[in-house]
Write an enzyme that holds these catalytic residues in place. Structure first.
Site, short mmCIF file in Angstrom:
data_model
loop_
_atom_site.label_atom_id
_atom_site.label_comp_id
_atom_site.label_asym_id
_atom_site.label_seq_id
_atom_site.Cartn_x
_atom_site.Cartn_y
_atom_site.Cartn_z
CG HIS A 14 9.45 34.05 43.14
ND1 HIS A 14 10.65 34.69 43.01
CD2 HIS A 14 9.71 32.73 43.04
CE1 HIS A 14 11.61 33.78 42.85
NE2 HIS A 14 11.06 32.58 42.88
CD GLU B 125 5.40 36.23 36.33
OE1 GLU B 125 6.06 36.05 37.35
OE2 GLU B 125 5.86 36.82 35.33
C1 GAR Z 1 8.71 38.15 36.45
O1 GAR Z 1 8.69 36.84 35.95
C2 GAR Z 1 8.67 38.12 37.97
O2 GAR Z 1 7.94 37.05 38.48
C3 GAR Z 1 10.13 37.96 38.28
O3 GAR Z 1 10.75 38.83 37.39
C4 GAR Z 1 10.06 38.81 36.15
C5 GAR Z 1 9.90 40.20 35.63
O4 GAR Z 1 9.44 40.17 34.31
N1 GAR Z 1 10.42 38.27 39.66
C6 GAR Z 1 11.35 37.61 40.36
O5 GAR Z 1 12.04 36.72 39.89
C7 GAR Z 1 11.46 38.04 41.82
N2 GAR Z 1 12.34 37.19 42.54
P1 GAR Z 1 8.86 41.45 33.60
O6 GAR Z 1 9.91 42.56 33.77
O7 GAR Z 1 8.69 41.05 32.19
O8 GAR Z 1 7.57 41.81 34.28
#
Ligand code: GAR
Length: 187
Positions: free
Chosen positions: A104, A174
């Site tokens: 998250h 991340e």
């Molecule tokens: C990421 O920032 C992840 O932390 C978030 O979605 C994004 C996906 O990015 N998740 C949430 O918000 C869950 N509640 P990506 O498709 O570029 O990996």
């Protein structure tokens, strides 16, 4: 060999970082990418890395005879939710105890829950006047963005930050921490 399934609904930048990290890894393999979104960037990433991808409807996700079977057939050990927008069904939680994790883009329990996704999270952080934000990697339970925390990493909010600049800082965290946390969990 341990097998990972990545569930993602969006761009798939985290999926890409995970796939890159485990390329040629001696004991961990990304075996499957699952998405509920036929337009998701993650499908292309899976394809170009010769990883099986599955586009699942809500029904397929919730059906042990469909997705459950696929996960069993591919000997999946760990499910990683990397921007996956659907709630994980009970049969998967039972079948993978402490083996489903989520990332998250904030320091939970702040700025989490249903609908808290992507840029909305960073807007909420800025509106709230927080001085820091970050990432949370946690085990998944039956509620959105809850479950035992495995790792949190913080980054400062500076004057002049926008949702986009915050998103960038959080994304760097991340990509740095999710792959190595997965590796640790599978050791
Ligand atoms: C990421 O920032 C992840 O932390 C978030 O979605 C994004 C996906 O990015 N998740 C949430 O918000 C869950 N509640 P990506 O498709 O570029 O990996």
């Amino acid at each position: 060999m341990k097998h990972i399934a990545i569930f993602a609904s969006g761009n798939g930048s985290n999926a890409g970082a995970i796939i890159e990290y485990f390329k040629g890894h001696p004991s961990v393999k990304v075996a499957l990418v699952v998405t509920n979104n036929p337009e998701a960037g993650v499908i292309k990433i899976a394809h170009s890395n010769k990883i099986i991808s599955a586009i699942v409807s809500k029904n397929a996700l919730n059906d042990p005879e469909i997705l459950g079977r696929l996960l069993t057939a591919l000997n999946i050990d760990l499910i990683v939710l990397a921007g996956f927008l659907q709630l994980i069904p009970a049969y998967l939680l039972e079948r993978f105890p402490k083996r489903i994790i989520n990332i998250h883009p904030a320091l939970l329990p702040k700025h989490g829950g249903k609908g808290m996704y992507g840029i909305k999270v960073h807007e909420s952080v800025l509106t709230n006047g927080d001085t820091e934000t970050g990432i949370t990697i946690h085990f998944v339970n039956e509620h959105y963005d809850e479950g035992e925390v495995i790792l949190q990493k913080a980054t400062a909010i500076n004057a002049g930050d926008t949702p986009e600049t915050v998103a960038h800082k959080v994304q760097l965290l991340e990509h740095e921490w999710l792959p190595q946390t997965i590796e640790k969990l599978l050791q």
